[in-house]
Design an enzyme around this catalytic site. Structure first.
Site, PDB file in Angstrom:
ATOM      1  CG  HIS A   1       0.301   9.133   6.477  1.00 51.18           C
ATOM      2  ND1 HIS A   1       1.219   8.816   6.599  1.00 51.18           N
ATOM      3  CD2 HIS A   1      -0.419   8.005   7.085  1.00 51.18           C
ATOM      4  CE1 HIS A   1       1.367   7.979   6.770  1.00 51.18           C
ATOM      5  NE2 HIS A   1       0.507   7.331   6.748  1.00 51.18           N
TER       6      HIS A   1
ATOM      7  CG  ASN B   1      -2.267   4.647   9.596  1.00 51.03           C
ATOM      8  OD1 ASN B   1      -0.898   5.007   8.690  1.00 51.03           O
ATOM      9  ND2 ASN B   1      -1.886   3.069   9.258  1.00 51.03           N
ATOM     10  CG  HIS B   2       0.937   3.262  12.930  1.00 52.23           C
ATOM     11  ND1 HIS B   2       1.250   2.287  13.159  1.00 52.23           N
ATOM     12  CD2 HIS B   2       1.264   3.249  11.542  1.00 52.23           C
ATOM     13  CE1 HIS B   2       1.289   0.853  12.818  1.00 52.23           C
ATOM     14  NE2 HIS B   2       1.265   1.539  11.347  1.00 52.23           N
TER      15      HIS B   2
ATOM     16  CG  ASP C   1       2.380   6.257   9.610  1.00 54.02           C
ATOM     17  OD1 ASP C   1       0.965   6.710  10.750  1.00 54.02           O
ATOM     18  OD2 ASP C   1       2.017   4.921   8.833  1.00 54.02           O
TER      19      ASP C   1
ATOM     20  NE  ARG D   1      -2.284   0.729   3.250  1.00 51.93           N
ATOM     21  CZ  ARG D   1      -1.079   1.257   3.558  1.00 51.93           C
ATOM     22  NH1 ARG D   1      -0.822   0.957   4.311  1.00 51.93           N
ATOM     23  NH2 ARG D   1      -0.383   1.685   2.974  1.00 51.93           N
TER      24      ARG D   1
ATOM     25  CG  ASP E   1       5.061   6.512   6.868  1.00 51.61           C
ATOM     26  OD1 ASP E   1       4.753   6.733   6.328  1.00 51.61           O
ATOM     27  OD2 ASP E   1       4.066   5.673   6.828  1.00 51.61           O
TER      28      ASP E   1
ATOM     29  CG  HIS F   1       6.806   2.946  10.699  1.00 55.10           C
ATOM     30  ND1 HIS F   1       5.573   2.894  11.665  1.00 55.10           N
ATOM     31  CD2 HIS F   1       6.496   3.677   9.528  1.00 55.10           C
ATOM     32  CE1 HIS F   1       4.395   2.809  10.559  1.00 55.10           C
ATOM     33  NE2 HIS F   1       5.297   3.488  10.088  1.00 55.10           N
TER      34      HIS F   1
ATOM     35  CG  HIS G   1      -0.857   5.185   4.475  1.00 53.64           C
ATOM     36  ND1 HIS G   1      -0.747   4.554   5.616  1.00 53.64           N
ATOM     37  CD2 HIS G   1      -2.018   4.758   3.927  1.00 53.64           C
ATOM     38  CE1 HIS G   1      -1.565   4.141   5.352  1.00 53.64           C
ATOM     39  NE2 HIS G   1      -2.114   3.858   5.055  1.00 53.64           N
TER      40      HIS G   1
ATOM     41  CG  ASP H   1       2.231   2.140  16.477  1.00 53.27           C
ATOM     42  OD1 ASP H   1       3.193   2.086  17.608  1.00 53.27           O
ATOM     43  OD2 ASP H   1       1.938   2.238  15.401  1.00 53.27           O
ATOM     44  NE  ARG H   2       4.536  -1.507  11.060  1.00 58.96           N
ATOM     45  CZ  ARG H   2       3.435  -2.105  10.512  1.00 58.96           C
ATOM     46  NH1 ARG H   2       4.249  -3.439  11.217  1.00 58.96           N
ATOM     47  NH2 ARG H   2       2.406  -2.312  10.175  1.00 58.96           N
TER      48      ARG H   2
END
Length: 483
Positions: free
Chosen positions: A331, A282-283, A250, A379, A221, A223, A406, A253-254
């Site tokens: 991922h 997943n992002h 990923d 989750r 990730d 991010h 992840h 995001d964030r």
């Protein structure tokens, strides 16, 4: 044998509260769990649900909140916290019901009221997006690069009309980004159209080999941490034909530099289509992007019209990779169906948003656990799978190792399941929250895995580098900021 007393329960509760206030969430979970062994208490369940929210264990937060409600149907905090968990999982109708119940029980709960209104907005947005998705003409098909005029005031890198991406363009673009500037919308459009064509021609599960003399690097990730991405290239070398990279989902995001990250990665994919690999996380989904920052950042930097085009491109990303017929890379994790093979994964329709359950969701969301078997994931999406599930998958598919991402790991990576599974995470000081080793008992490391033709993993860890003073989650939906 010692007999527990009410005082023992109160001590554990107090210790859990103290750890929570110090952001020592794993210890707080432990104390609350020990207290619940002595007494099934709705207040402790509600407290533990809040800790799970902080840890993004939304499935566990749902479970604890529901248990608290079963014990005390008038517990307004339990409805509110369950609503927050549903909201984080983009289940806005269910979240809205819980926020509404919280308001009925506590009419002065302004936080619940504002979140209830936000749920209604998101439900309306999703209905609108579903309606326009039925239109036959896709956003990418309506995109005309000639609609974007490059004025004389633009001082950034440029692409020719054919959109061919060069190493020089990427280097200039990265410098431009580091200086806090954006490239012109015309060139964003050209990158997106070119990379979309490349992804569309790839199978769901790519097959890649490592030639003699070459290096293959797997990153987890990112991010939106653009400056840490640049640091990876500083440490490990820029992508070339002999220095191949795979980024394992990923990307966005964030972190507040997701646009810079994704445009850099997409540009390298265009430059080196057979030596630079990107897998979906997943992002890389509309639901996550709408909440966790990418859509907000993209709208501010390049305009709202680009969001639907990025949605399309993300839906073309491959889901996995088989490396040198030995390593399976994806991922998230493995599957509730024990009969899954690479052939079946390649037969899936990936060109869409993932559903809430099933193979498509699991490959993006699942997590390993230490116990054998399959379990609900903390989750709230995907499954938790044990070492027996990993071994069965490898045996069935004639493979030796699973590499996934992840999950944040203290050292940036972790070897699990009897050396059959590795997790790698490449966003050090994740969300700007993990730099305090004393408080959080974590090392602010990222990691990547380097392999050569002998297929022996080499783990490289690295620390975070500084970035401009724009905090993580700056562009995220404010109602996700429960952490």
């Amino acid at each position: 044998m010692a007999v527990s007393t009410p005082e023992d329960f109160d001590v554990l509760k107090s210790k859990g509260n103290a750890c929570f206030n110090e952001c020592l969430y794993s210890q707080a979970l432990s104390f609350y769990s020990d207290a619940l062994k002595l007494k099934n208490d709705p207040i402790i369940l509600c407290n533990r649900a809040l800790v799970h929210l902080k840890c993004e264990n939304f499935g566990s937060a749902l479970s604890d909140s529901s248990a608290a409600i079963a014990l005390n149907p008038q517990n307004t905090k339990a409805y509110y916290r369950r609503g927050m968990a549903y909201f984080a999982l983009t289940k806005f109708t269910l979240a809205g019901r819980d926020f509404k119940k919280s308001i009925l029980l506590s009419p002065t709960n302004h936080a619940a009221r504002s979140r209830f209104e936000e749920c209604k907005k998101n439900i309306k947005r999703l209905k609108f997006e579903a309606a326009i998705s039925n239109v036959n003409i896709r956003a990418s098909e309506r995109l005309n690069i000639d609609d974007f005029f490059v004025g004389e005031s633009y001082d950034g890198p440029c692409l020719d009309h054919d959109g061919k991406i060069t190493e020089s363009f990427i280097e200039s673009m990265v410098v431009h980004f580091k200086n806090g500037k954006q490239i012109h919308k015309r060139f964003v459009a050209q990158i997106l159209l070119r990379v979309k064509k490349i992804f569309e021609e790839l199978p769901n599960i790519c097959e890649v080999s490592i030639p003699n003399g070459s290096t293959f690097t797997i990153c987890g990730d990112i991010h939106g941490q653009f400056f840490d991405l640049c640091n990876i290239f500083e440490i490990n070398g820029k992508p070339t034909h002999d220095n191949t990279y795979l980024f394992n989902g990923d990307f966005v995001d964030r972190g507040s530099f997701s646009c810079e990250v994704i445009l850099t990665l997409f540009a390298y994919k265009c430059l080196l289509p057979k030596h630079f690999h990107l897998l979906r996380g997943n992002h890389e989904t509309n639901a996550m992007n709408a909440l966790y920052g990418f859509q907000g950042e993209l709208t501010q930097k390049y305009g709202k019209s680009f969001t639907s085009i990025f949605d399309e491109v993300f839906c073309t990303l491959p889901l996995g990779c088989v490396l040198s017929e030995q390593i399976f890379i994806m991922h998230g994790g493995l599957f509730s169906d024990s009969e899954i093979t690479i052939q079946r994964l390649n037969a899936m329709d990936r060109f869409k948003e993932p559903s809430d359950n099933g193979v498509f969701s699991e490959i993006l969301w699942s997590d390993p656990c230490d116990s054998c078997g399959k379990f609900p994931n903390k989750r709230g999406v995907g499954i938790a799978f044990g070492p027996d599930i990993t071994k069965n998958f490898l045996n069935k598919n004639g493979l030796k190792l699973v590499i996934r991402s992840h999950e944040v790991k203290d050292q940036g990576y972790e070897i699990q399941h009897g050396n059959n599974l590795i997790t790698v995470f490449s966003a050090p000081n994740y969300c700007d929250q993990m730099g305090n080793k004393v408080l959080l008992l974590r090392f602010p490391c990222g990691a990547f895995i380097r392999l050569k033709s002998d297929m022996i993993p080499e783990f490289i860890t690295f620390d975070a580098v500084s970035h401009p003073n724009i905090p993580a989650m700056f562009y995220a939906n404010p109602y996700t900021k429960i952490l």
